[in-house]
Motif scaffolding. Structure first.
Motif, PDB file in Angstrom:
ATOM      1  N   PHE A   1       0.818  -1.231   0.000  1.00 53.19           N
ATOM      2  CA  PHE A   1       0.000   0.000   0.000  1.00 53.19           C
ATOM      3  C   PHE A   1       0.844   1.270   0.000  1.00 53.19           C
ATOM      4  O   PHE A   1       0.300   2.361   0.147  1.00 53.19           O
ATOM      5  N   VAL A   2       2.163   1.108  -0.186  1.00 54.56           N
ATOM      6  CA  VAL A   2       3.057   2.250   0.030  1.00 54.56           C
ATOM      7  C   VAL A   2       2.728   3.441  -0.881  1.00 54.56           C
ATOM      8  O   VAL A   2       2.882   4.599  -0.487  1.00 54.56           O
ATOM      9  N   GLN A   3       2.216   3.142  -2.076  1.00 48.80           N
ATOM     10  CA  GLN A   3       1.906   4.261  -2.997  1.00 48.80           C
ATOM     11  C   GLN A   3       0.724   5.118  -2.511  1.00 48.80           C
ATOM     12  O   GLN A   3       0.471   6.187  -3.033  1.00 48.80           O
ATOM     13  N   PHE A   4      -0.010   4.604  -1.500  1.00 48.77           N
ATOM     14  CA  PHE A   4      -1.164   5.355  -0.978  1.00 48.77           C
ATOM     15  C   PHE A   4      -0.841   6.054   0.355  1.00 48.77           C
ATOM     16  O   PHE A   4      -1.740   6.525   1.046  1.00 48.77           O
ATOM     17  N   ALA A   5       0.448   6.095   0.703  1.00 47.16           N
ATOM     18  CA  ALA A   5       0.848   6.548   2.046  1.00 47.16           C
ATOM     19  C   ALA A   5       0.295   7.924   2.408  1.00 47.16           C
ATOM     20  O   ALA A   5       0.014   8.194   3.566  1.00 47.16           O
ATOM     21  N   TYR A   6       0.149   8.806   1.403  1.00 49.95           N
ATOM     22  CA  TYR A   6      -0.274  10.170   1.735  1.00 49.95           C
ATOM     23  C   TYR A   6      -1.744  10.430   1.430  1.00 49.95           C
ATOM     24  O   TYR A   6      -2.171  11.572   1.344  1.00 49.95           O
ATOM     25  N   ARG A   7      -2.503   9.328   1.300  1.00 56.35           N
ATOM     26  CA  ARG A   7      -3.964   9.472   1.281  1.00 56.35           C
ATOM     27  C   ARG A   7      -4.436   9.527   2.728  1.00 56.35           C
ATOM     28  O   ARG A   7      -3.868   8.853   3.590  1.00 56.35           O
ATOM     29  N   ASP A   8      -5.498  10.270   2.953  1.00 54.25           N
ATOM     30  CA  ASP A   8      -6.008  10.383   4.318  1.00 54.25           C
ATOM     31  C   ASP A   8      -6.912   9.199   4.631  1.00 54.25           C
ATOM     32  O   ASP A   8      -8.128   9.345   4.784  1.00 54.25           O
ATOM     33  N   LYS A   9      -6.290   8.018   4.728  1.00 58.54           N
ATOM     34  CA  LYS A   9      -7.045   6.781   4.946  1.00 58.54           C
ATOM     35  C   LYS A   9      -6.226   5.833   5.821  1.00 58.54           C
ATOM     36  O   LYS A   9      -4.999   5.921   5.855  1.00 58.54           O
ATOM     37  N   ALA A  10      -6.951   4.900   6.487  1.00 52.04           N
ATOM     38  CA  ALA A  10      -6.284   3.816   7.213  1.00 52.04           C
ATOM     39  C   ALA A  10      -5.944   2.706   6.209  1.00 52.04           C
ATOM     40  O   ALA A  10      -6.667   2.538   5.218  1.00 52.04           O
ATOM     41  N   PHE A  11      -4.855   1.953   6.453  1.00 52.74           N
ATOM     42  CA  PHE A  11      -4.486   0.838   5.571  1.00 52.74           C
ATOM     43  C   PHE A  11      -4.037  -0.362   6.404  1.00 52.74           C
ATOM     44  O   PHE A  11      -3.528  -0.182   7.522  1.00 52.74           O
TER      45      PHE A  11
END
Ligand code: SAM
Length: 224
Positions: free
Chosen positions: A55-65
């Motif tokens: 999920f590293v490409q989504f690191a700066y989305r304001d979401k839980a992973f």
């Protein structure tokens, strides 16, 4: 040599990451976070280093992973919201229950707090204990059951619980200094109310409800 190079690559924090962080900070500011120290810390901590590689490409989305073991790295807004409620000051002694990815602990360290963090999953605990010091954050790590807090290290100025609890554990109330603040989501598995508890005197606590959230559950006992 190749391993060293790979490791440096893995821990890289470049201008693109910094740009994405600035956008993330604006986003959570627009959602109501006002504490400048919290915003500054979110702007500094490299969240991409705390993510599961899928999920590293989504690191700066304001979401839980997901981070493995059925657990999650909390949404940045939630991290900021809980941290803002704590009113963290430099050198505050802060207990975090639920280390998870280590991101929240890093935010607290970045704000100058002395951080004690407990995780019940051995694998997550081992991973974070290796990662955080390698990127300059040095909380004290504990593998254990956060329901009990850390009686030998308390009392604490601030306590933050980052998993949904069915009730407020008595041990955490006892380990809060007079004047201290405890932030804890309390409720069912499907929804919790964010509670801010302020210890007003030896025997008096004031509790405020600060809105609905959804966390993974605070589970009793530690897991190997
Ligand atoms: N603070 C974390 C972060 O920044 O990534 C997010 C935490 S995650 C939402 C909740 C964590 O609490 C999980 O890692 C879970 O294993 C841990 N946890 C659940 N029950 C616990 C307990 N009784 N004691 C300690 N940790 C617990």
């Amino acid at each position: 040599m190749l391993a060293k190079l790979k490791n440096e690559r893995r821990l890289e924090d470049n201008y693109r990451h910094r740009g994405l962080r600035r956008k993330l900070v604006s986003e959570i500011q627009a959602k109501g976070i006002t504490d400048e120290n919290v915003l500054e810390a979110i702007g500094k901590v490299p969240r991409h280093l705390f993510m599961d590689s899928s999920f590293v490409q989504f690191a700066y989305r304001d979401k839980a992973f997901p981070i493995g073991k059925g657990q999650t790295i909390s949404q940045p807004y939630t991290v900021a919201f809980q941290t803002q409620l704590l009113e963290v000051k430099k050198f505050d002694k802060v207990l975090e229950v639920g280390t998870g990815s280590g991101y929240q602990a890093a935010v607290l360290c970045e704000m100058g707090a002395t951080v004690f963090t407990i995780e019940r999953h051995r694998e997550l605990y081992d991973k974070v204990r290796a990662l955080l010091p390698s990127i300059g954050y040095e909380p004290m790590f504990f593998h254990g059951d956060g329901y009990a807090g850390l009686p030998t290290y308390g009392p604490f100025d601030k306590i933050i619980v980052t998993a949904g609890a069915p009730y407020i554990p008595e041990a955490l109330l006892e380990q809060l200094k007079v004047g201290g603040r405890l932030v804890i989501p309390v409720g069912s598995q499907h929804r919790q109310e964010m509670k801010l508890v302020i210890r007003e005197s030896e025997n008096e606590y004031r509790t405020e409800d600060r809105g609905g959230f959804i966390f993974v559950p605070l589970v009793g006992g530690k897991s190997e």
